[in-house]
Design an enzyme around this catalytic site. Sequence first.
Site, PDB file in Angstrom:
ATOM      1  CG  PHE A 107      37.560  39.159  44.824  1.00 18.31           C
ATOM      2  CD1 PHE A 107      37.119  38.328  43.816  1.00 18.31           C
ATOM      3  CD2 PHE A 107      38.169  40.363  44.481  1.00 18.31           C
ATOM      4  CE1 PHE A 107      37.280  38.679  42.475  1.00 18.31           C
ATOM      5  CE2 PHE A 107      38.335  40.726  43.148  1.00 18.31           C
ATOM      6  CZ  PHE A 107      37.887  39.875  42.144  1.00 18.31           C
ATOM      7  CG  ASP A 130      43.694  42.048  49.157  1.00 24.73           C
ATOM      8  OD1 ASP A 130      43.516  43.282  49.023  1.00 24.73           O
ATOM      9  OD2 ASP A 130      43.385  41.228  48.279  1.00 24.73           O
ATOM     10  CE  LYS A 166      38.400  46.852  44.559  1.00 23.73           C
ATOM     11  NZ  LYS A 166      37.760  46.993  43.256  1.00 23.73           N
TER      12      LYS A 166
END
Length: 395
Positions: A134, A219, A248
């Site tokens: 993702f 990532d 985040k």
Amino acid sequence: MTDPTISERYVGALMNTFGPPKLALVRGEGAHVWDENGKEYVDFLGGIAVNALGHNHPALVAAVTEQLSTLGHISNFFTSGPQVELAERLLALVPGGETGRVFFANSGTEANEAAFKLTRKTGRTKLVAASGAFHGRTMGALALTSKEAYRAPFEPLPGDVTFVPYGDAEALAAAVTDETAAIVLEPIQGEAGVIVPPAGYLAKAREIADARGALLWLDEVQSGLGRTGRMFAHEDSGVVADIVTLAKGLGGGLPIGACLGLGRAATLFEPGNHGTTFGGNPVACAAGLAVLRTIEEEGLLEHVTVLGQKLRDGLAADPRVSEVSGEGLFIGVVLPEGNTATVAAKALEAGFILNNATPDRIRLVPPLVVTSDDVEALLSAWPAILDQAHEEGRP
């Protein structure tokens, strides 16, 4: 006639991209939140790994308040002290950062969009990503995200992307060619339910990328900045990536993302190649600096390591759990009954926010400041939550 609730008003005012909200939350303190009816919850989702310092942390509140009262938004025709200082700080922390440069964005998907464009500057167009990956929901990041339900409504997607099984070095080696621009991997997969690759997998990916002249892009949007008990999940692998993306937890709740280009990737972008209106604004960067300072000053890396082990051991002690994966406070719990949606619902009734990442995997990514008492409370309630979920699922 009573006034409609926040949740009822939501349905009439917002696009139906998420379905009905589970709760309408009105305030938070540390790892605790309260809904519009006054019920308290311990939040083991942390805004999906975003609220690194929980809610209302004094260091974050002070930094944002001071910056906003001094200088808010200035556009990227100009720069500011917090922007430059945060870039310097990130480069000082990431492996290989002495050769790096930073592009600031507003989110993880935007950091990955920047990285996607950066790979095109190699002159190659092919990318290799992993099943279960993702990387975001915008069109470019979505092209790298493997979940069919996310992809299908928007195909054809940009890019020439090949997916290989996560953790399979042989499959990765077979897929990467002299036309591959980059290998894109999460050091630990988050959306898939906190999947940890085999030892040596990232090092092998580095070897494969080097052999084919491709970039290695990691990532760390979900796994980075203290989540695993290390600043970066990949730092113990000995690997220096070409691109690292972050978001985040970086802003502790304020929207900010970062694309770090290292080595030859640091100078691929030229003026006009990419841009952003809000990325790197002083307020978001002040928040990022507050998060990094607090992780260091409050010893949160050690706290995450110790408390994460306690939480993982406690969850795994129940015989109905077949596996607990992850590192630090980045935790996946495998339930072979495949009833994680019911487990998450029963946990919510009991006052704990968990995430059913997949039908058989619960994901826990609480604030890094979650306390031992919070962990004890969940572990005490855990057997009863599983009991209730099992009973509800019986024919």
